[in-house]
Design a protein around this motif. Sequence first.
Motif, short mmCIF file in Angstrom:
data_model
loop_
_atom_site.label_atom_id
_atom_site.label_comp_id
_atom_site.label_asym_id
_atom_site.label_seq_id
_atom_site.Cartn_x
_atom_site.Cartn_y
_atom_site.Cartn_z
N HIS A 19 43.99 43.30 36.74
CA HIS A 19 44.58 42.22 37.33
C HIS A 19 43.67 41.53 38.07
O HIS A 19 43.49 41.29 39.19
CB HIS A 19 45.56 42.63 38.55
CG HIS A 19 46.73 43.70 37.95
ND1 HIS A 19 47.98 43.34 37.34
CD2 HIS A 19 46.80 44.92 38.03
CE1 HIS A 19 48.49 44.24 36.92
NE2 HIS A 19 47.98 45.30 37.39
N GLY A 21 43.04 38.43 38.46
CA GLY A 21 43.46 37.22 39.11
C GLY A 21 43.90 37.39 40.44
O GLY A 21 43.99 36.46 41.23
N ARG A 23 43.82 38.26 44.22
CA ARG A 23 42.97 37.97 45.42
C ARG A 23 43.35 38.88 46.41
O ARG A 23 44.39 39.14 46.61
CB ARG A 23 43.00 36.65 45.75
CG ARG A 23 41.81 36.17 46.54
CD ARG A 23 41.85 34.68 46.80
NE ARG A 23 41.47 34.52 48.26
CZ ARG A 23 42.21 33.72 48.87
NH1 ARG A 23 42.86 32.92 48.32
NH2 ARG A 23 42.03 33.72 50.10
N GLU A 40 50.62 37.48 43.50
CA GLU A 40 49.13 36.80 43.31
C GLU A 40 48.09 37.20 43.98
O GLU A 40 46.81 36.97 43.75
CB GLU A 40 49.16 35.34 43.24
CG GLU A 40 50.38 34.86 41.79
CD GLU A 40 50.42 33.29 42.00
OE1 GLU A 40 49.71 32.59 42.99
OE2 GLU A 40 51.31 32.82 41.07
N ARG A 41 48.46 37.60 45.33
CA ARG A 41 47.64 37.87 46.45
C ARG A 41 48.01 39.22 47.09
O ARG A 41 49.47 39.66 47.06
CB ARG A 41 47.51 36.82 47.40
CG ARG A 41 46.80 35.57 46.88
CD ARG A 41 47.15 34.48 47.70
NE ARG A 41 48.64 34.03 47.65
CZ ARG A 41 49.10 32.95 48.11
NH1 ARG A 41 48.40 32.07 48.34
NH2 ARG A 41 50.30 32.95 47.93
#
Length: 142
Positions: A19, A21, A23, A40-41
């Motif tokens: 993963h 991408g 953050r 996503e984070r």
Amino acid sequence: MMEATLILHNPWRHLAVHHPGVRVIWTRIPGATRGFTDGERIWLDDRLTQVQRRVTVCHETIHIERGIIPADSLEEARVNRLVAQRLISTDQLVDALRWHRHPSLPSLADNLWVDVATVKCRLDTMPEQEQSAIQQQLGNAA
């Protein structure tokens, strides 16, 4: 007989490889929450110990992999079980039990580099077939 090498799962490497991408954000999270994700984070509390960071990043990564965000209590229980399985292999558990003739949850957790809740979950949710295999391995070592 040659001994198998017991390699700990590295949740940070897993996150980076699978993963890239996603953050990671270090911040102060109020209350008892260690971390959370939006897919996503991943936010992690900056006060976590090394072991807590390891368990929490694994937990949040599994949420991302399963795609169920936010999670209800049933999904949290599933994720906790998957975290325990990913961070504690059967061979690692057998090795830790061999070192501790009268193991306590804290001593097993310390040896396995997880928190007490994770080792307890691993033991409590282990299938009977795996329990039997572990008992047999421990009996053969005696």
